[in-house]
Motif scaffolding. Structure first.
Motif, short mmCIF file in Angstrom:
data_model
loop_
_atom_site.label_atom_id
_atom_site.label_comp_id
_atom_site.label_asym_id
_atom_site.label_seq_id
_atom_site.Cartn_x
_atom_site.Cartn_y
_atom_site.Cartn_z
N ALA A 10 -31.58 -1.21 -35.42
CA ALA A 10 -31.55 -2.67 -35.31
C ALA A 10 -30.13 -3.20 -35.51
O ALA A 10 -29.68 -4.10 -34.79
CB ALA A 10 -32.51 -3.30 -36.31
N PHE A 37 -28.21 -5.60 -32.84
CA PHE A 37 -27.74 -6.95 -33.18
C PHE A 37 -26.22 -7.02 -33.09
O PHE A 37 -25.66 -8.01 -32.61
CB PHE A 37 -28.19 -7.33 -34.60
CG PHE A 37 -29.66 -7.59 -34.74
CD1 PHE A 37 -30.54 -7.45 -33.67
CD2 PHE A 37 -30.19 -7.99 -35.96
CE1 PHE A 37 -31.90 -7.69 -33.81
CE2 PHE A 37 -31.56 -8.24 -36.12
CZ PHE A 37 -32.40 -8.09 -35.05
N LEU A 58 -36.83 -11.44 -43.18
CA LEU A 58 -36.31 -10.09 -42.93
C LEU A 58 -36.39 -9.27 -44.21
O LEU A 58 -36.29 -9.80 -45.31
CB LEU A 58 -34.84 -10.17 -42.49
CG LEU A 58 -34.48 -11.13 -41.37
CD1 LEU A 58 -32.97 -11.13 -41.15
CD2 LEU A 58 -35.21 -10.78 -40.09
N LEU A 90 -35.08 -5.61 -43.83
CA LEU A 90 -34.71 -4.34 -43.23
C LEU A 90 -33.43 -3.77 -43.82
O LEU A 90 -33.25 -2.56 -43.88
CB LEU A 90 -34.54 -4.52 -41.71
CG LEU A 90 -34.11 -3.28 -40.94
CD1 LEU A 90 -35.05 -2.11 -41.22
CD2 LEU A 90 -34.07 -3.56 -39.45
N THR A 138 -28.56 -6.33 -41.10
CA THR A 138 -29.14 -7.08 -39.98
C THR A 138 -29.13 -8.59 -40.22
O THR A 138 -28.86 -9.36 -39.29
CB THR A 138 -30.57 -6.62 -39.67
OG1 THR A 138 -31.32 -6.52 -40.88
CG2 THR A 138 -30.56 -5.25 -38.97
N LEU A 171 -27.02 -11.70 -38.12
CA LEU A 171 -27.64 -12.90 -37.53
C LEU A 171 -26.96 -14.18 -38.02
O LEU A 171 -27.07 -15.22 -37.37
CB LEU A 171 -29.14 -12.92 -37.82
CG LEU A 171 -29.95 -11.80 -37.16
CD1 LEU A 171 -31.43 -11.91 -37.55
CD2 LEU A 171 -29.81 -11.80 -35.64
#
Lengths: 332, 332
Positions: A84, A88, A295, A297, A301, A305
């Motif tokens: 991920a 991203f 989130l 994770l 990540t 964002l």
């Protein structure tokens, strides 16, 4: 503190073609970035993500829903571009690197940055996770990694099976927040697993009394948490924005701030994680994160964002017209 | 509804290399975008922002902190590239266009899209803002603008002095929410101005009884709100994601949904505005926006800041490795 600069920043923001304060938290963020760079025209062009991977002896206590070999497997996934964080980072124009801070098994890959502090930490439920000397080396390696390159903003991520346990213990010792509040499901423990994890962490925490910041990190920290704390200090001292990700990154940020007071001026808390203890840790730090997207994770990540918001905030300062330059009338 | 597609989407998301559900609202968003495009591999490469500018007869009642000429001045600012929307759009790779839906004065500029419905609406405190025929034309123009081009996502913004008043009246008539709840400070009214605005809007609302959606728009809507509602319908029917901005865009979304039920499947609510009535309007729609940044600027600025999240969500579906493809172990 530079009151003249603060006034100049305020004047630039308030002169832009928008009602006073209408860009809300983007304005607050822009002012922070401007102060950090000591200018009314902050630059947010380049962001890097450094992911620190390491293993944790406390995994032997059964505190994670996933087996330890996943740390190395996910490091290989980062190096292959499939996680991920890679997706991203590519989408948002962020350059990514992976650091082996001490995984259980060494990995031979040309793109992996080798900073191994050992084959995982010792089991902090029964012994110090690492020696003071190893901690000092991890912090120093981190500082150098945080200071190198020419990024305007540094995001930091992590991978390490059982590292919510390490983060819980570090935050507990640094903040005094209760283990019960801080312990969460990590990668997905069920109720029984959560209870068992909490019992392990209570036992581990009881092994020591109150600890100064470095000792808390050495006793309970993962190599990736220690190295990330160092990197946050290095990046902050280089006057880069430090985009703080989730629960584990917040443990590193709390340690960095305790070890090098003042570096929190560079911290931008990206998001409020779904990991149970994160909200309490943020509140303890007086941090209000930019995003709240459930989130949990890691990998950086959430920090990724948030990066477009930093870019937009800086661009507001440098590229937006003023009432004067655009010939727009003010309030009646 | 396509249960087989829903299952396929769920399977793709759950197979990605991350703990189940660990990307939280990004996963929910990805599933919605996939359903909208009827595929497990949604594409989010291109986003456009269309800003509709128009004037409002109700401005004559003194409901805004800014004079009416600011509508045209800001349209020129958009065309010159100096407004917040331009800066965010450039930073985030979004193409921007400006539509004159009916400003008080015509503007001659090669890049301005001319869809003038008149020199501003009539004063809706005393008479219908526009005729049913004008409304139909505004909706049709909007539909065509929403459907043209090849964007994967359409953001819509607005500019129009006094348009929080028009939006308040439209939302009030469509939802039954009280004027007192919905009336806010707009571009920055003080307490006395807010009271006066509320009184004007109560009087305007009392001019009519319950109204069907089209009549509510014709009686109280601005040209930009009506055209935006049409554009949302056109974009949704072309199966594009519609990124809904703040209070005024939410009035348009509410009208679009009432006029063309089902088009809400395409709506992604970008943010919760600081304009007083927005939270109540979102709640009425059952919408939980992605961002909460205390914005209250309009122009589509909040929608722009949400665009990177849509890109990241779609990229998760298409570019991220699965446990199987990456050889990563699952839960123990």
């Amino acid at each position: 503190p530079d009151p003249a600069l603060d006034d100049a920043i305020r004047a630039v923001i308030d002169g832009k073609t928008k009602p006073l304060g209408a860009l809300g938290r983007i304005e607050t963020l822009a002012a922070r970035l401007a102060r950090l760079q000591g200018t009314t025209a902050p630059r947010m062009e380049r962001c890097t993500l450094t992911i620190f991977a390491a293993d944790h002896g406390i995994a032997a206590e059964g505190v994670s829903a996933f087996p330890q070999e996943v740390t190395v497997q996910m490091a290989l996934n980062f190096l292959a571009g499939g996680a991920a964080a890679n997706v991203f980072a590519r989408t948002l124009g962020v350059q990514l690197r992976v650091v082996d801070a001490g995984m259980a098994e060494p990995v031979d890959h040309p793109a992996l940055v080798q900073r191994r502090m050992g084959p995982g930490t010792a089991n902090s439920a029964v012994a110090p996770a690492m020696s003071p000397e190893t901690l000092a080396e991890a912090l120093a390696s981190g500082r150098a990694l945080g200071a190198d390159g020419d990024a305007d903003a540094c995001a930091f991520g992590e991978m390490g099976i059982a590292n919510t346990s390490a983060a819980t213990l570090v935050i507990h010792k640094l903040s005094g927040l209760p283990i019960a509040t801080l312990t969460g499901r990590g990668t997905g423990l069920d109720d029984a697993g959560l209870s068992a994890k909490r019992a392990v962490l209570e036992r581990a925490a009881a092994r020591t009394g109150a600890l100064p910041p470095e000792a808390a990190l050495a006793e309970y920290g993962g190599f990736e948490i220690a190295m990330m704390a160092g990197a946050m200090i290095g990046a902050a001292q280089a006057r880069r924005a430090v985009i703080v990700d989730g629960f584990i990154a917040t443990a590193a940020a709390m340690a960095a701030q305790a070890i090098a007071p003042g570096c929190e001026a560079a911290f931008v808390f990206a998001h409020r994680s779904d990991e149970a203890g994160h909200a309490a840790a943020l509140e303890h730090l007086g941090a209000r994160p930019l995003l709240d997207l459930n989130l949990r994770l890691g990998e950086g990540t959430g920090a990724l964002l948030a990066w477009p918001l930093l870019r937009a905030a800086a661009a507001m300062m440098t590229d937006m017209a003023s009432f004067e330059s655009a010939g727009v009338a003010g309030k009646t």
